[in-house]
Write a protein that holds these residues in place. Structure first.
Motif, mmCIF file in Angstrom:
data_model
loop_
_atom_site.group_PDB
_atom_site.id
_atom_site.type_symbol
_atom_site.label_atom_id
_atom_site.label_comp_id
_atom_site.label_asym_id
_atom_site.label_seq_id
_atom_site.Cartn_x
_atom_site.Cartn_y
_atom_site.Cartn_z
ATOM 1 N N HIS A 200 -6.968 -2.315 -6.032
ATOM 2 C CA HIS A 200 -5.775 -3.055 -6.417
ATOM 3 C C HIS A 200 -6.136 -4.492 -6.841
ATOM 4 N N THR B 7 -2.090 6.771 0.566
ATOM 5 C CA THR B 7 -3.505 6.421 0.312
ATOM 6 C C THR B 7 -4.376 6.864 1.492
ATOM 7 N N SER B 8 -5.610 7.266 1.161
ATOM 8 C CA SER B 8 -6.467 7.747 2.248
ATOM 9 C C SER B 8 -7.220 6.593 2.905
ATOM 10 N N THR C 178 -7.182 2.191 3.211
ATOM 11 C CA THR C 178 -6.629 0.889 2.816
ATOM 12 C C THR C 178 -7.687 0.076 2.086
ATOM 13 N N TRP D 31 -8.033 1.379 -1.486
ATOM 14 C CA TRP D 31 -6.847 1.017 -2.272
ATOM 15 C C TRP D 31 -6.810 -0.502 -2.519
ATOM 16 N N GLU E 264 0.840 -1.204 0.000
ATOM 17 C CA GLU E 264 0.000 0.000 0.000
ATOM 18 C C GLU E 264 0.879 1.259 0.000
#
Ligand code: PLP
Length: 444
Positions: free
Chosen positions: A401, A391-392, A394, A397, A387
């Motif tokens: 991803h 990134t704001s 997890t 993201w 990560e």
């Protein structure tokens, strides 16, 4: 410990679906102690009323005065008052500082008369002028106004006419009107509030009127403002009817302690079906889900509106589904904005496949993962170690991803956790029912 207290003055229903039995259950469901003053003993079951025995008015009065000598009670609900002699005597016992909620009971859903010919005029003359709230249904409002009521405009007009008898708040219940939704009209002498929720099709729940007015009285005894008391009572009785049950050969009885309570924010909303979908899914999960599937941090399930863009568009449990000793249980209710965590997974998944509007998280195990694989589900994953620092979220993201890596739509996304982070499996689907059935597939 102090406890809020209310008195119900009404008739006994031996089937305990309506009458003072229903009132007492409604009071205790919201933490109010209910005193009971009996006006009549009916003989009835879930199919019919066979007899009514009216208690002599002086005995009714004695019950009230004896209670009031001991405890000062500020909230009273009246139900089956049956006759002029009982109505007049009851009204003379009730002082100005008592808030009175009147359910103008006249007949039972099963067809029996619960009042005599002296009742209607006496109700108008003695009780409505001193009442705070009256809760007529269609039939009762037609008798009180002398008009046939069909449309929403008719309901508004009827509320105005009934208000002129001196009662502060008129709540004309929409349950017996042939409208798209069950719209209760509340009139406070100035403004109308149309409170709409969907009908429970095919349900004829005995005692819902008694329960509704008892809940209004109970919430008033707890200190709620009238409009809030009425809204809470509406949602609570709606939830009770939704989970009503069958004991005899006739009408259903309302569920005193429903598993899921509809929050008042759903009144007049178009999203009640989403709340119901979540409620049905969780009811199902609680039956079949083994406790070892529940993540240590608890579990959540969410359902997003079709064009969701933020967590407030995602309805989810505002508490958790958790595992106790040999038992899986759900705390909290379903609410838009109820969970940021599951909302982020769903919102990120929807940017890749707009049909994936629901998700649930499950405890990770290699065995569960391989069972999903064996059943041919498409599986993606992310590793928290990859990560990026900026990134704001997890979840956002990680979900993104997993989709990008797999280049296909996904049923399952897992991660193996990280420092202080529990590994997790997330199951995605079009709606809570699809998500639940995917989970069910791997538990059988
Ligand atoms: N029996 C008693 C004693 C009641 O107070 C009521 C309330 O209205 C009823 C029966 C009828 O209940 P329902 O019309 O909900 O069947």
């Amino acid at each position: 410990m102090n406890k809020a207290v209310a008195i119900t003055i009404g008739g006994s229903d031996p089937s305990a679906g309506a009458g003072i039995q229903a009132d007492c259950k409604a009071f205790s469901s919201i933490g109010v102690h209910g005193f009971t003053v009996l006006t009549s003993i009916t003989s009835q079951n879930t199919q019919q009323v066979t007899n009514v025995f009216a208690i002599p008015a002086e005995v009714v009065v004695e019950q009230i005065t004896t209670l009031l000598q001991d405890v000062k009670v500020f909230t009273v609900k009246t139900g089956m008052l049956f006759s002029k002699s009982i109505i007049k005597s009851v009204s003379e016992c009730l002082t100005k500082d008592i808030t009175i909620v009147v359910d103008p009971v006249m007949a039972s859903t099963t067809g029996g008369a619960l009042s005599d010919e002296s009742y209607l005029d006496a109700l108008k003359q003695y009780v409505l002028p001193i009442a705070s709230v009256v809760t007529p249904n269609k039939h009762e409002a037609e008798l009180l106004t002398g008009k046939t009521l069909v449309s929403l405009d008719d309901m508004h007009d009827a509320c105005q006419i009934i208000h002129e008898y001196g009662v502060e708040y008129v709540v004309l219940k929409g349950g017996h009107f042939i409208h798209k939704n069950a719209v209760d009209v509340l009139f406070d002498g100035k403004d109308f509030f149309d409170l709409s929720l969907p009908f429970h099709l095919g349900k004829k729940a005995h005692g819902s009127g008694c329960t509704f007015s008892a809940l209004i009285a109970g919430f008033l005894a707890l200190g709620y403002k009238p409009l809030d008391a009425i809204k809470h009572a509406k949602c609570q009785v709606w939830s009770m009817i939704r989970e009503s049950y069958h004991v005899g050969g006739g009408v259903d009885l309302v569920q005193t302690k429903p598993q899921h309570l509809l929050p008042i924010s759903f009144i007049n909303s178009n999203d009640v079906d989403m709340w119901c979908a979540l409620s049905n899914a969780v009811t199902d999960l609680l039956v079949f889900l083994p406790s070892e599937f529940i993540a240590e941090v608890g579990m959540n399930i969410g359902y997003a509106r079709a064009k969701a863009s933020c967590a407030d568009d995602v309805c989810a449990v505002d508490g958790r589904i958790s595992a106790g000793h040999q038992q899986v249980y759900c705390t909290g209710s379903f609410r838009f904005g109820g969970s940021q965590h599951i909302a982020r997974v769903i919102l990120a998944a929807m940017t890749h496949d707009a049909s994936l509007r629901s998700a649930i998280n499950l405890r990770f195990s290699n065995q569960l993962l391989s069972t999903f694989e064996d059943h041919g589900f498409s599986i993606g994953f992310f590793d928290r170690k990859n990560e990026p620092k900026n990134t704001s979220s997890t979840m956002e993201w990680g979900t993104d991803h997993a989709f990008i890596q797999c280049k296909q739509t996904l049923d399952v996304i897992y991660d193996k956790g990280g420092f202080g982070k529990e590994p997790m499996i997330r199951v995605l689907g079009k709606n809570p029912q699809e998500v639940t059935s995917k989970v069910k597939t791997v538990t059988i």
